[in-house]
Design an enzyme around this catalytic site. Structure first.
Site, PDB file in Angstrom:
ATOM      1  N   ASP A   1       0.848  -1.185   0.000  1.00  0.00           N
ATOM      2  CA  ASP A   1       0.000   0.000   0.000  1.00  0.00           C
ATOM      3  C   ASP A   1       0.886   1.237   0.000  1.00  0.00           C
ATOM      4  O   ASP A   1       1.766   1.378   0.850  1.00  0.00           O
ATOM      5  CB  ASP A   1      -0.896   0.007   1.243  1.00  0.00           C
ATOM      6  CG  ASP A   1      -2.306   0.466   0.935  1.00  0.00           C
ATOM      7  OD1 ASP A   1      -2.443   1.491   0.246  1.00  0.00           O
ATOM      8  OD2 ASP A   1      -3.260  -0.189   1.373  1.00  0.00           O
TER       9      ASP A   1
ATOM     10  N   GLU B   1      -6.399   3.901  -6.098  1.00  0.00           N
ATOM     11  CA  GLU B   1      -7.701   4.177  -5.493  1.00  0.00           C
ATOM     12  C   GLU B   1      -8.086   5.603  -5.875  1.00  0.00           C
ATOM     13  O   GLU B   1      -7.349   6.547  -5.594  1.00  0.00           O
ATOM     14  CB  GLU B   1      -7.628   4.041  -3.978  1.00  0.00           C
ATOM     15  CG  GLU B   1      -8.960   4.304  -3.304  1.00  0.00           C
ATOM     16  CD  GLU B   1      -8.830   4.493  -1.802  1.00  0.00           C
ATOM     17  OE1 GLU B   1      -9.765   4.103  -1.081  1.00  0.00           O
ATOM     18  OE2 GLU B   1      -7.808   5.042  -1.350  1.00  0.00           O
TER      19      GLU B   1
ATOM     20  N   HIS C   1     -11.092  -3.234   2.999  1.00  0.00           N
ATOM     21  CA  HIS C   1     -10.975  -2.760   4.380  1.00  0.00           C
ATOM     22  C   HIS C   1     -11.817  -1.526   4.655  1.00  0.00           C
ATOM     23  O   HIS C   1     -12.025  -1.174   5.821  1.00  0.00           O
ATOM     24  CB  HIS C   1      -9.504  -2.451   4.685  1.00  0.00           C
ATOM     25  CG  HIS C   1      -8.965  -1.328   3.862  1.00  0.00           C
ATOM     26  ND1 HIS C   1      -8.743  -1.447   2.498  1.00  0.00           N
ATOM     27  CD2 HIS C   1      -8.629  -0.054   4.180  1.00  0.00           C
ATOM     28  CE1 HIS C   1      -8.287  -0.301   2.032  1.00  0.00           C
ATOM     29  NE2 HIS C   1      -8.204   0.554   3.030  1.00  0.00           N
ATOM     30  N   ASP C   2     -12.311  -0.857   3.614  1.00  0.00           N
ATOM     31  CA  ASP C   2     -13.116   0.352   3.767  1.00  0.00           C
ATOM     32  C   ASP C   2     -14.599   0.121   3.484  1.00  0.00           C
ATOM     33  O   ASP C   2     -15.368   1.084   3.464  1.00  0.00           O
ATOM     34  CB  ASP C   2     -12.611   1.448   2.815  1.00  0.00           C
ATOM     35  CG  ASP C   2     -11.372   2.150   3.336  1.00  0.00           C
ATOM     36  OD1 ASP C   2     -11.145   2.136   4.566  1.00  0.00           O
ATOM     37  OD2 ASP C   2     -10.621   2.706   2.516  1.00  0.00           O
TER      38      ASP C   2
ATOM     39  N   ASP D   1      -3.127   4.705  -2.460  1.00  0.00           N
ATOM     40  CA  ASP D   1      -4.240   5.257  -1.701  1.00  0.00           C
ATOM     41  C   ASP D   1      -4.651   6.621  -2.248  1.00  0.00           C
ATOM     42  O   ASP D   1      -3.801   7.494  -2.467  1.00  0.00           O
ATOM     43  CB  ASP D   1      -3.813   5.370  -0.235  1.00  0.00           C
ATOM     44  CG  ASP D   1      -4.929   5.778   0.680  1.00  0.00           C
ATOM     45  OD1 ASP D   1      -5.914   5.025   0.791  1.00  0.00           O
ATOM     46  OD2 ASP D   1      -4.830   6.860   1.299  1.00  0.00           O
TER      47      ASP D   1
END
Length: 559
Positions: free
Chosen positions: A98, A256, A332-333, A199
């Site tokens: 990440d 993302e 995870h979100d 991210d």
């Protein structure tokens, strides 16, 4: 269509602190992940994506990085990381890290220096602005609630943080910042890392002049989700990153992206490879039956299948031949897929989990599996605010219930139970023993009580489990170019119960029929006729010759 390895891959996402605890401190770690590589190899995935494992004060579960070149001590050491990476490669698994470079932690030494004065070497590493009439420079609200600005007396200025105040945004206008980012990327790639998930990468270029954003009536701050993404220089920055770093390594990248459309994504994820390999978009997971701008994503209403199909169809068709899709139901979100899009009632949980998996894995793009999805893990359904850990969820409750009075307490708790990010963050359910085999001590976060019946041991012992079904889907994707590369046609776009689509590649054809309801639905005559000259390939029941689909049934035919 050009064929690169990331197009043939299936990715498994690991949320490290919730995957496996090896040293019995209640927190998942790198050695714990290493202990489970045989499990991932059995599942058949190709790539493991790790959520952030860098040194962090953990205000936002590791997405506030204080040192990009060291490992968070709760997860282990750099030697543990090196051992894990080597062992992953021994298991024929690639590792995707990440990369969080829209912002850092406020504990990062860059920010510690930057906040001291306006004339030190790091003064322009972040976005600082003078007060306007004694207040914030503009009306932007943070994604986590409250203002997106925090005042620092030492500079007499505000700094921008699109997320928590402990996550100041980097100033990508500064070429020194960009070179710092490229250097830290090379650090990990030179270790042998196989790619990056980036991210909120399309937030790195802010709107010129940082103007006020449109504000909903009654709101204290503007919701900036549709306002700050896809800024004027983001493509130039990504092309520079590609030239300087990405193009020099055989890796995969996924960005993302907030408020991204297919028309924008074709630039980020173009097949020429000048920026990224693919993007994560939020249109399908952001759908709401009753959207209310004042309360954002929070609701507990089921979405219309026609709305879901319209989004997924658009991404399949608009990117075909131009860019590459990423495919996911949860991460995870996001809440657990089977609870959000399927049915987590015990009578339907396994079948609807298999149906959702099939619909996704038969599409064009790279599929992502979030830890526990492959055994049908569900939302935890917390009933009290005190049970939540997620900053976004807690802040939303205080803001919408206590500060603005827009939602009743019980209603907001229902919304959190349905949509909170914490639903995905409960520890992995390995066994029905104490603490679900995740640890021998109380975990850092509450377990979902249903681990007694939903766990890996149970799934591996059951021949027709959700796990083995995912294993079959992955094997089919590896075997069939049709599944990986075929184009896409929705056969019933207006049907409220059935998602039926066709994939075609050369002379080959694939048909997918899925019932998204808890009752049987008759198959349209056109679907029966279409499947007559195809061979049954996979499905989640044994009724594939019937003229109706059972509740949550899915069938795949190939010619």
């Amino acid at each position: 269509m050009s064929k690169q390895w990331f197009k043939d891959a299936v990715v498994y996402q690991i949320y490290p602190q919730s995957f496996q605890d090896s040293n019995q401190d209640g927190i998942g770690d790198l050695k714990g992940i290493q202990q489970r590589l045989t499990y991932l190899e059995k599942l058949g995935v190709d790539v493991v994506w790790l959520n952030p494992i860098y040194t962090s004060p953990n205000q936002d579960n590791g997405y506030d990085i204080a040192d990009y070149r060291t490992i968070q001590t709760r997860y282990g050491s750099m030697q543990d990381f090196d051992d894990l990476l080597a062992d992953m490669h021994n298991h024929q698994l690639k590792l995707m890290m990440d990369l969080v470079v829209n912002h850092t932690s406020d504990q990062h030494h860059w920010f510690q220096e930057s906040k001291q004065s306006r004339n030190n070497p790091y003064a322009d590493y972040y976005i600082w602005r003078d007060p306007v009439d004694g207040h914030e420079p503009n009306n932007w609200g943070s994604f986590f609630g409250g203002s997106a600005w925090t005042y620092v007396p030492a500079r007499g200025q505000y700094y921008l943080h699109l997320f928590a105040s402990g996550q100041p945004d980097l100033n990508w206008e500064n070429p020194k910042v960009r070179q710092e980012v490229y250097d830290l990327m090379r650090f990990w790639l030179d270790k042998g890392v196989n790619g990056f998930r980036m991210d909120v990468i399309n937030l790195i270029s802010k709107p010129a002049g940082l103007p006020d954003a449109p504000k909903a009536p009654g709101a204290t701050y503007a919701n900036i989700e549709q306002f700050v993404g896809n800024g004027p220089k983001v493509n130039a920055y990504l092309q520079e990153m590609n030239r300087e770093v990405l193009s020099h390594y055989d890796i995969m990248t996924v960005g993302e992206c907030v408020a991204v459309t297919p028309e924008v994504a074709v630039h980020y994820a173009n097949l020429e490879g000048t920026e990224l390999n693919m993007v994560f978009q939020f249109e399908h997971v952001g759908l709401s039956a009753n959207p209310n701008p004042a309360i954002g994503k929070w609701n507990d209403e089921p979405i219309k299948l026609t709305d879901l199909k319209a989004v997924l169809d658009r991404w399949q068709t608009k990117l075909d031949g131009k860019a590459w899709n990423s495919l996911y139901w949860n991460n995870h979100d996001q809440p657990r897929a089977v609870s959000r899009f399927g049915n987590d009632n015990p009578a339907f949980r396994e079948r609807s989990a298999k149906m959702l998996a099939t619909v996704l894995h038969m599409m064009q793009g790279t599929p992502y599996i979030f830890e526990g999805e492959e055994i049908g893990m569900t939302n935890v359904h917390f009933k009290q605010l005190a049970e939540y850990e997620d900053l976004e969820s807690i802040n939303a409750y205080h803001e919408l219930v206590e500060d603005e009075g827009l939602v009743e307490p019980e209603t907001m708790l229902s919304y959190l139970a349905d949509r909170s990010r914490d639903n995905a963050r409960t520890p992995m359910q390995w066994t029905n023993q104490a603490y679900a085999g995740f640890s021998t001590v109380q975990p850092w976060f509450n377990l979902n009580p249903n681990y007694a019946t939903i766990n890996v041991d149970q799934a591996l012992a059951q021949a027709d489990s959700v796990f083995y079904y995912y294993q079959q889907l992955i094997q089919l994707r590896h075997q069939e170019a049709l599944i990986r590369y075929g184009n896409f046609t929705d056969l019933l776009p207006d049907d409220q119960a059935i998602y039926a689509y066709q994939r075609q590649y050369g002379n080959e054809s694939l048909l997918v029929y899925a019932n998204f309801t808890d009752h049987s639905v008759a198959l349209a005559s056109q679907l029966i006729k279409a499947s007559a000259d195809h061979t049954y390939l996979i499905g989640n029941t044994d009724s594939y010759t019937h003229a109706e689909l059972a509740p949550y049934e899915v069938r795949v035919y190939k010619k």
